[in-house]
Design a protein around this motif. Structure first.
Motif, mmCIF file in Angstrom:
data_model
loop_
_atom_site.group_PDB
_atom_site.id
_atom_site.type_symbol
_atom_site.label_atom_id
_atom_site.label_comp_id
_atom_site.label_asym_id
_atom_site.label_seq_id
_atom_site.Cartn_x
_atom_site.Cartn_y
_atom_site.Cartn_z
ATOM 1 N N GLY A 1 0.810 -1.218 0.000
ATOM 2 C CA GLY A 1 0.000 0.000 0.000
ATOM 3 C C GLY A 1 0.838 1.261 0.000
ATOM 4 O O GLY A 1 0.340 2.339 -0.329
ATOM 5 N N HIS A 2 2.114 1.120 0.369
ATOM 6 C CA HIS A 2 2.964 2.307 0.442
ATOM 7 C C HIS A 2 3.881 2.434 -0.773
ATOM 8 O O HIS A 2 4.835 3.207 -0.779
ATOM 9 C CB HIS A 2 3.739 2.323 1.759
ATOM 10 N N PHE A 3 3.565 1.667 -1.815
ATOM 11 C CA PHE A 3 4.201 1.830 -3.128
ATOM 12 C C PHE A 3 3.793 3.208 -3.671
ATOM 13 O O PHE A 3 2.704 3.703 -3.427
ATOM 14 C CB PHE A 3 3.709 0.675 -4.008
ATOM 15 N N ARG A 4 4.699 3.856 -4.420
ATOM 16 C CA ARG A 4 4.422 5.211 -4.903
ATOM 17 C C ARG A 4 4.075 5.208 -6.386
ATOM 18 O O ARG A 4 4.949 5.039 -7.221
ATOM 19 C CB ARG A 4 5.641 6.102 -4.698
ATOM 20 N N PRO A 5 2.808 5.418 -6.708
ATOM 21 C CA PRO A 5 2.426 5.488 -8.122
ATOM 22 C C PRO A 5 2.810 6.833 -8.729
ATOM 23 O O PRO A 5 3.093 7.794 -8.014
ATOM 24 C CB PRO A 5 0.901 5.356 -8.086
ATOM 25 N N ARG A 6 2.808 6.869 -10.063
ATOM 26 C CA ARG A 6 2.973 8.146 -10.763
ATOM 27 C C ARG A 6 1.674 8.936 -10.576
ATOM 28 O O ARG A 6 0.574 8.380 -10.703
ATOM 29 C CB ARG A 6 3.224 7.866 -12.236
ATOM 30 N N LEU A 7 1.801 10.222 -10.258
ATOM 31 C CA LEU A 7 0.611 11.031 -9.988
ATOM 32 C C LEU A 7 -0.179 11.299 -11.273
ATOM 33 O O LEU A 7 0.406 11.651 -12.294
ATOM 34 C CB LEU A 7 1.046 12.352 -9.356
ATOM 35 N N ASP A 8 -1.492 11.110 -11.216
ATOM 36 C CA ASP A 8 -2.372 11.450 -12.345
ATOM 37 C C ASP A 8 -2.337 12.972 -12.525
ATOM 38 O O ASP A 8 -2.552 13.709 -11.559
ATOM 39 C CB ASP A 8 -3.790 10.972 -11.999
ATOM 40 N N PRO A 9 -2.069 13.473 -13.763
ATOM 41 C CA PRO A 9 -1.955 14.929 -13.968
ATOM 42 C C PRO A 9 -3.202 15.692 -13.502
ATOM 43 O O PRO A 9 -3.082 16.803 -12.975
ATOM 44 C CB PRO A 9 -1.787 15.075 -15.482
ATOM 45 N N SER A 10 -4.392 15.090 -13.643
ATOM 46 C CA SER A 10 -5.606 15.801 -13.226
ATOM 47 C C SER A 10 -5.794 15.766 -11.710
ATOM 48 O O SER A 10 -6.733 16.341 -11.178
ATOM 49 C CB SER A 10 -6.830 15.188 -13.919
ATOM 50 N N ASP A 11 -4.875 15.093 -11.007
ATOM 51 C CA ASP A 11 -4.967 14.941 -9.555
ATOM 52 C C ASP A 11 -3.769 15.634 -8.891
ATOM 53 O O ASP A 11 -3.511 15.458 -7.697
ATOM 54 C CB ASP A 11 -4.959 13.435 -9.232
ATOM 55 N N ALA A 12 -3.063 16.443 -9.684
ATOM 56 C CA ALA A 12 -1.757 16.954 -9.240
ATOM 57 C C ALA A 12 -1.837 17.881 -8.025
ATOM 58 O O ALA A 12 -0.862 18.029 -7.302
ATOM 59 C CB ALA A 12 -1.061 17.665 -10.390
ATOM 60 N N GLY A 13 -3.018 18.482 -7.774
ATOM 61 C CA GLY A 13 -3.126 19.389 -6.639
ATOM 62 C C GLY A 13 -3.284 18.693 -5.299
ATOM 63 O O GLY A 13 -3.274 19.338 -4.248
ATOM 64 N N HIS B 1 4.102 9.123 3.861
ATOM 65 C CA HIS B 1 4.571 9.413 2.502
ATOM 66 C C HIS B 1 3.730 10.433 1.746
ATOM 67 O O HIS B 1 4.098 10.824 0.645
ATOM 68 C CB HIS B 1 4.592 8.135 1.656
ATOM 69 N N GLY B 2 2.589 10.828 2.270
ATOM 70 C CA GLY B 2 1.705 11.682 1.483
ATOM 71 C C GLY B 2 1.074 10.893 0.355
ATOM 72 O O GLY B 2 0.124 10.149 0.539
ATOM 73 N N ALA B 3 1.662 11.041 -0.844
ATOM 74 C CA ALA B 3 1.032 10.502 -2.047
ATOM 75 C C ALA B 3 1.517 9.100 -2.427
ATOM 76 O O ALA B 3 1.870 8.844 -3.567
ATOM 77 C CB ALA B 3 1.258 11.464 -3.206
ATOM 78 N N CYS B 4 1.554 8.173 -1.462
ATOM 79 C CA CYS B 4 1.737 6.768 -1.821
ATOM 80 C C CYS B 4 0.364 6.219 -2.248
ATOM 81 O O CYS B 4 -0.629 6.948 -2.229
ATOM 82 C CB CYS B 4 2.315 5.972 -0.655
ATOM 83 N N LEU B 5 0.293 4.934 -2.626
ATOM 84 C CA LEU B 5 -0.981 4.393 -3.094
ATOM 85 C C LEU B 5 -2.080 4.556 -2.040
ATOM 86 O O LEU B 5 -3.191 4.990 -2.348
ATOM 87 C CB LEU B 5 -0.809 2.913 -3.470
ATOM 88 N N GLU B 6 -1.760 4.218 -0.787
ATOM 89 C CA GLU B 6 -2.740 4.376 0.287
ATOM 90 C C GLU B 6 -3.149 5.835 0.462
ATOM 91 O O GLU B 6 -4.306 6.141 0.723
ATOM 92 C CB GLU B 6 -2.162 3.822 1.601
ATOM 93 N N GLY B 7 -2.181 6.722 0.308
ATOM 94 C CA GLY B 7 -2.446 8.155 0.425
ATOM 95 C C GLY B 7 -3.301 8.703 -0.703
ATOM 96 O O GLY B 7 -3.874 9.790 -0.584
#
Ligand code: ZN
Length: 277
Positions: free
Chosen positions: A138-150, A158-164
């Motif tokens: 769950g703490h793997f870090r995906p590439r951020l979706d551009p429409s979700d960048a904010g 981690h902030g924006a890991c998969l769980e985050g």
């Protein structure tokens, strides 16, 4: 003794309180059950699984109040005088799905739960996988979706890991409600599916599992499984081998995978003891 889910003789539910109260209620219940050959525990994490450690069987740095550094498995084993198999709830769920569920007959399979948190367990050749510790998928870090960048993500570590980004709390944090309550054409549907698909294609690239089972409350959201399948094919770019509808599936054991996982762990332990005796 019994050999599977059809042989369950008794079942109970004990609400989690502080460790003292909870573990006493658990051992009291099992003591009344009589002679036990082995006991399996499918625990929330993080936990210590290294048999060489003197803290084997401990719950470690959980945010759950009062449960930090709690001797869990050892204490139950001593109180009942019974050998205990100890693993994460998701590793155990993965094992149960191999024994009796959607991953039956598979050499390599993964179980991922998507709910309040996200976690995954891996089974290879009938054994749950542990490295230095249990996996933290769950703490793997995906590439951020551009429409979700904010969005910064809700994982406290981690902030924006998969769980985050894709857990139930992460969905509520930016859209104010559960995924199932949002319309089918709401952008959240594809954004969340895209993050989960990133985990799926990564698992495929790393392990080539015969099954990747997606469970947990968020996965009950209508259309989500199918969206993850389609995005996984797209993202895999031809590297996604096999039939995605067979490989990527819901649990065969419904919401009982974790519970039955504890049984699978106990059966595995009692089997390995009798075969080595
Ligand atoms: Zn995280």
């Amino acid at each position: 003794m019994g050999s599977g889910p059809d042989d369950i003789r008794a079942e109970t539910r004990i609400e989690t309180a502080d460790p003292e109260t909870t573990l006493k209620a658990v051992t009291d219940w099992f003591a009344e059950a009589g002679d036990l050959a082995a006991l399996g525990i499918a625990s929330f994490g993080p936990i210590e699984l290294d048999p060489r450690s003197d803290r084997w069987g401990f719950i470690t740095n959980t945010p759950k109040p009062g449960w930090q550094n709690t001797d869990f498995a050892g204490r139950i084993s001593r109180a009942l005088g019974v050998p205990v198999a100890f693993d994460t709830d998701v590793n155990a769920a993965a094992l149960a799905e191999v024994c009796w569920g959607a991953a039956k007959g598979q050499r390599v399979s993964v179980y991922v739960t998507v709910g309040t948190g996200i976690g995954g367990g891996l089974v290879i050749d009938g054994k749950t996988h542990r490295g230095l510790s249990h996996p933290e998928m769950g703490h793997f870090r995906p590439r951020l979706d551009p429409s979700d960048a904010g969005f910064a993500g809700v994982c406290p570590i981690h902030g924006a890991c998969l769980e985050g980004l894709a857990s139930g709390p992460a969905i509520r944090a930016r859209w104010g409600m559960e995924l199932s309550a949002l319309s089918q054409d709401h952008p959240a549907q594809e954004i969340v599916a895209g993050y989960l698909a990133q985990l799926v294609v990564t698992l495929q690239a790393m392990f080539q599992p015969g099954r990747i089972i997606l469970g947990g409350g968020v996965m009950a959201s209508p259309g989500l499984l199918e969206r993850v399948r389609l995005q996984a094919i797209q993202q895999g770019g031809g590297y996604f081998r096999g039939d995605v509808r067979e490989i990527l599936t819901l649990p065969g054991l419904g919401d009982r995978s974790g519970l039955l996982g504890a049984l699978a762990l106990a059966l595995d332990l009692s089997g390995s003891q009798s075969s080595s005796a």
